[in-house]
Design a protein around this motif. Sequence first.
Motif, mmCIF file in Angstrom:
data_model
loop_
_atom_site.group_PDB
_atom_site.id
_atom_site.type_symbol
_atom_site.label_atom_id
_atom_site.label_comp_id
_atom_site.label_asym_id
_atom_site.label_seq_id
_atom_site.Cartn_x
_atom_site.Cartn_y
_atom_site.Cartn_z
ATOM 1 N N THR A 54 0.749 -1.268 -0.021
ATOM 2 C CA THR A 54 -0.060 -0.077 0.033
ATOM 3 C C THR A 54 0.731 1.413 0.302
ATOM 4 O OG1 THR A 54 0.045 -0.053 2.363
ATOM 5 C CG2 THR A 54 -1.833 -1.291 1.149
ATOM 6 N N GLY A 55 1.910 1.080 0.374
ATOM 7 C CA GLY A 55 3.061 2.607 0.323
ATOM 8 C C GLY A 55 3.232 3.216 -1.164
ATOM 9 N N ARG A 56 2.929 4.328 -1.091
ATOM 10 C CA ARG A 56 2.950 5.022 -2.526
ATOM 11 C C ARG A 56 3.822 6.255 -2.273
ATOM 12 N NH1 ARG A 56 1.239 0.975 -3.574
ATOM 13 N NH2 ARG A 56 -0.637 0.387 -4.773
ATOM 14 N N GLN A 57 4.497 6.930 -3.477
ATOM 15 C CA GLN A 57 5.228 8.088 -3.069
ATOM 16 C C GLN A 57 4.877 8.780 -4.597
ATOM 17 O OE1 GLN A 57 9.080 8.894 -1.706
ATOM 18 N NE2 GLN A 57 9.619 6.754 -1.401
ATOM 19 N N PRO A 58 4.964 9.974 -4.364
ATOM 20 C CA PRO A 58 5.361 11.080 -3.562
ATOM 21 C C PRO A 58 4.416 10.886 -2.210
ATOM 22 C CG PRO A 58 5.446 12.131 -5.579
ATOM 23 C CD PRO A 58 4.739 10.915 -5.755
ATOM 24 N N TYR A 59 4.763 11.255 -0.827
ATOM 25 C CA TYR A 59 3.915 11.398 0.317
ATOM 26 C C TYR A 59 3.041 12.644 0.231
ATOM 27 C CZ TYR A 59 7.161 7.653 1.092
ATOM 28 O OH TYR A 59 7.862 6.326 1.030
ATOM 29 N N ARG A 60 1.476 12.215 0.547
ATOM 30 C CA ARG A 60 0.733 13.394 0.714
ATOM 31 C C ARG A 60 -0.270 12.918 1.663
ATOM 32 N NH1 ARG A 60 -0.023 17.266 -4.600
ATOM 33 N NH2 ARG A 60 -0.314 19.347 -3.525
ATOM 34 N N LEU A 61 -0.457 13.652 2.865
ATOM 35 C CA LEU A 61 -1.591 12.980 3.674
ATOM 36 C C LEU A 61 -2.827 14.120 3.385
ATOM 37 C CD1 LEU A 61 0.481 12.570 6.823
ATOM 38 C CD2 LEU A 61 -0.357 10.831 5.315
ATOM 39 N N PRO A 62 -4.010 13.277 3.415
ATOM 40 C CA PRO A 62 -5.280 14.030 3.133
ATOM 41 C C PRO A 62 -5.561 15.285 3.943
ATOM 42 C CG PRO A 62 -5.603 11.638 3.266
ATOM 43 C CD PRO A 62 -4.294 11.976 3.703
ATOM 44 N N ILE A 67 1.543 19.722 2.021
ATOM 45 C CA ILE A 67 3.265 19.227 2.354
ATOM 46 C C ILE A 67 3.513 17.968 1.387
ATOM 47 C CG2 ILE A 67 4.749 18.427 3.959
ATOM 48 C CD1 ILE A 67 3.043 19.920 6.093
ATOM 49 N N VAL A 68 4.359 17.911 0.494
ATOM 50 C CA VAL A 68 4.671 16.709 -0.276
ATOM 51 C C VAL A 68 6.003 16.473 -0.210
ATOM 52 C CG1 VAL A 68 4.446 15.908 -2.760
ATOM 53 C CG2 VAL A 68 2.817 17.981 -2.084
ATOM 54 N N ALA A 69 6.281 15.173 -0.093
ATOM 55 C CA ALA A 69 7.584 14.520 0.329
ATOM 56 C C ALA A 69 7.967 13.373 -0.594
ATOM 57 C CB ALA A 69 7.877 14.357 1.531
ATOM 58 N N VAL A 70 9.255 13.360 -1.122
ATOM 59 C CA VAL A 70 9.816 11.870 -1.353
ATOM 60 C C VAL A 70 10.954 11.433 -0.761
ATOM 61 C CG1 VAL A 70 8.848 12.132 -3.798
ATOM 62 C CG2 VAL A 70 11.018 13.176 -3.292
ATOM 63 N N LEU A 71 11.183 10.174 -0.652
ATOM 64 C CA LEU A 71 12.155 9.748 0.412
ATOM 65 C C LEU A 71 13.042 8.641 -0.426
ATOM 66 C CD1 LEU A 71 13.636 8.700 3.034
ATOM 67 C CD2 LEU A 71 11.490 7.313 3.308
ATOM 68 N N ASP A 72 14.175 8.921 -0.367
ATOM 69 C CA ASP A 72 15.298 7.491 -0.910
ATOM 70 C C ASP A 72 15.685 7.206 0.470
ATOM 71 O OD1 ASP A 72 16.944 5.981 -1.975
ATOM 72 O OD2 ASP A 72 18.212 7.469 -2.822
ATOM 73 N N GLY A 73 15.693 6.011 0.681
ATOM 74 C CA GLY A 73 16.156 5.298 1.876
ATOM 75 C C GLY A 73 15.102 4.755 2.766
ATOM 76 N N ASP A 97 7.062 3.529 5.776
ATOM 77 C CA ASP A 97 8.135 4.372 6.578
ATOM 78 C C ASP A 97 7.899 5.697 6.176
ATOM 79 O OD1 ASP A 97 9.310 3.761 4.500
ATOM 80 O OD2 ASP A 97 11.375 3.790 5.358
ATOM 81 N N GLY A 98 7.938 6.386 5.047
ATOM 82 C CA GLY A 98 7.839 7.669 4.672
ATOM 83 C C GLY A 98 6.446 8.418 4.648
ATOM 84 N N THR A 99 5.408 7.666 5.003
ATOM 85 C CA THR A 99 4.370 8.499 5.035
ATOM 86 C C THR A 99 4.046 9.290 6.020
ATOM 87 O OG1 THR A 99 2.963 6.414 4.052
ATOM 88 C CG2 THR A 99 1.689 7.886 5.159
ATOM 89 N N LEU A 100 5.011 9.204 7.062
ATOM 90 C CA LEU A 100 4.807 9.893 8.116
ATOM 91 C C LEU A 100 5.501 11.560 7.981
ATOM 92 C CD1 LEU A 100 7.877 9.821 9.680
ATOM 93 C CD2 LEU A 100 6.848 7.684 10.503
ATOM 94 N N LEU A 101 6.071 11.243 6.834
ATOM 95 C CA LEU A 101 7.193 12.897 6.628
ATOM 96 C C LEU A 101 6.250 14.101 6.458
ATOM 97 C CD1 LEU A 101 9.752 11.367 4.226
ATOM 98 C CD2 LEU A 101 10.197 11.972 6.604
ATOM 99 N N PRO A 102 5.070 14.311 5.925
ATOM 100 C CA PRO A 102 4.359 15.386 5.890
ATOM 101 C C PRO A 102 4.006 15.502 7.376
ATOM 102 C CG PRO A 102 3.935 14.006 4.022
ATOM 103 C CD PRO A 102 4.490 13.278 4.880
ATOM 104 N N ALA A 103 3.679 14.729 8.197
ATOM 105 C CA ALA A 103 3.159 15.000 9.729
ATOM 106 C C ALA A 103 4.179 15.415 10.312
ATOM 107 C CB ALA A 103 2.423 13.695 10.187
#
Length: 605
Positions: A54-62, A67-73, A97-103
């Motif tokens: 279910t993980g998807r990038q770029p990360y953006r929470l409803p 706030i939009v983020a991408v993660l390498d690593g 793991d990266g879903t939490l970056l915007p929050a």
Amino acid sequence: MSRIFASFAARATDSELAAASSRQAHGGRDGRGIAKGRGWALGCNRLASTDPETGRQPYRLPHLPGIVAVLDGEIYNHHSLRRRLRACGHRLVDRCDGTLLPALYAEYGTGFAQHLEGMFAIALIDLRAEPKLVLATDEQGMKTLYYHTSAEGKVHLSSELPGLLAFSQVPAQEREAGLDEYLTTGTCLGNQTILKGIRTLPPAALAVAGGGSGLRVWRRSSLARPAAVTPRESALQEEVGRLARTHVPVCSVLTNEPGSRLLTAVAARHQTEAEAAPLNSFHVSYGGRRSVAEQTAAGLVAQRGGALHHKVIISPAELPELLPRTIWHLGQPHADPAAITTYAAFRAVRQAGFTVALTAEGADPLFAATPTVPSQEDAARRDGGNWISPYVESLAAVPRPLRESLYTAEYQEYLRFLGATADRLAASLASDPADRSTAVTDFETGQLFPAHLRRLDHLSAAWAVQARLPFLQPAIAAAPRHGSADAPCRPATPYGAGRQLLPETLLRRPPAARTCPFEAMLAPGTPLMELAHDTLASGRLRGDGRLDPVAVKSLLADQFQEPSASRAKALWALLVYELWNQELHVLRPAQPRDDALLESALAAA
């Protein structure tokens, strides 16, 4: 893991974004994603090692659309951060793991990266007010992020150089001094690249662009963490256990270094105690009599731990195919032949079905396994007691007298004006007030090790494998040593973790000299020598103005008539450089050389 790319304060076309993604598709085969708006774009190629479904990038929470983020690593402490953020009212839509970056950014602003543990390069766009670009890297620089900023404040970035050069506004122009720096050290030092105006973010970096200003880069502060109380040998076991927990199977890349043997032994035991499938280990060699002892030692390490061992041997016939592919993925010339063994190791890992591998990068300082400074006695005999000149010469891909004989008169004049790389390095080391050992450690950590990590990052991504590095985790470096004031242990030596796993003869077996059978690989009649002759004897060198084609042709002739290891090593370095040049011209048509400094040098002379 992903390969990421972005533009900010610039208009990137759809074809440029598609090209940046396509050139890095090998590193993220589980999905592509692009988010863009007026004056900005973020993109990624995803390799799913956490929450593959279910993980998807770029990360953006409803609830945080700005706030939009991408993660390498990977973010190793995402479970604890997830609990903290949910307690603050944030709604996280999946287990990635990266879903939490915007929050996390919404809570802590540009200080968000201080709360992360892991290996990461992050690009984030904050659109809640005036658009802002925020970049961050982990404390060791385990993930690479190349960037270019223009005089107008336009920013482009990418995980790999070919991806960055997909943006037409990024110049593909080699620095004049780049050739001498490469042949003097075998690589590009620190955060510099061989291309003009393109750099990599340093470790623990925070970079911000917005408000009409260009990209500002500085070293971010770290949160104070509790003092380590776990001995280093136990910390290694804990870190291996933590990094071996994943949604996909994990293996080990086993080299001839003590740290790698220990890592494989500890990982194999962890798999047994966790009642998981046996560890798979992979060891690469060039074959031949000289590598038999190392192959045997690697097999014994795996056997003692109950690992399923894969012996990978590189055939000389493969080299003309492997070398150009390796160079393409590195993005710039790198003369260490270990690059090919790294590429071959991750090829074998991926072909066996693995996408996560444990490696021992960063272990050398802990084991004092690779002394690079000549002893005082050797230095005194070779250079009148001065250790600096022999040390700098030990770094060379091509020895200085031969190197300078290969340059045109014009380029020699330029280097006399600018200062040859060897002289500038020697002056820098001489000006360091620290003792010899500290000065060299600082130089190798700050200038050489980043190139080593870039090599690992790019060549593991070439086969869509996430390389995890237990020895570079903070818990290992911060852990206390066993011993007392009366009988201290050797500094930073975690041998204790392996005493019950491997016999002393294996655990403390010195690593093989880091050499490559250059003479055998570049002997007359070998496939690689044929490639070197076809590449270096062609007319391509004539248009460069720095390498003398007559001198290069003479070097080839001397190697045909009287093969030697030193000439073979020089030909290897030149071959790597010229193959890289060919790849660069495929990525971007030839651009005019920057002759301003060269003209100044000639005028001054």
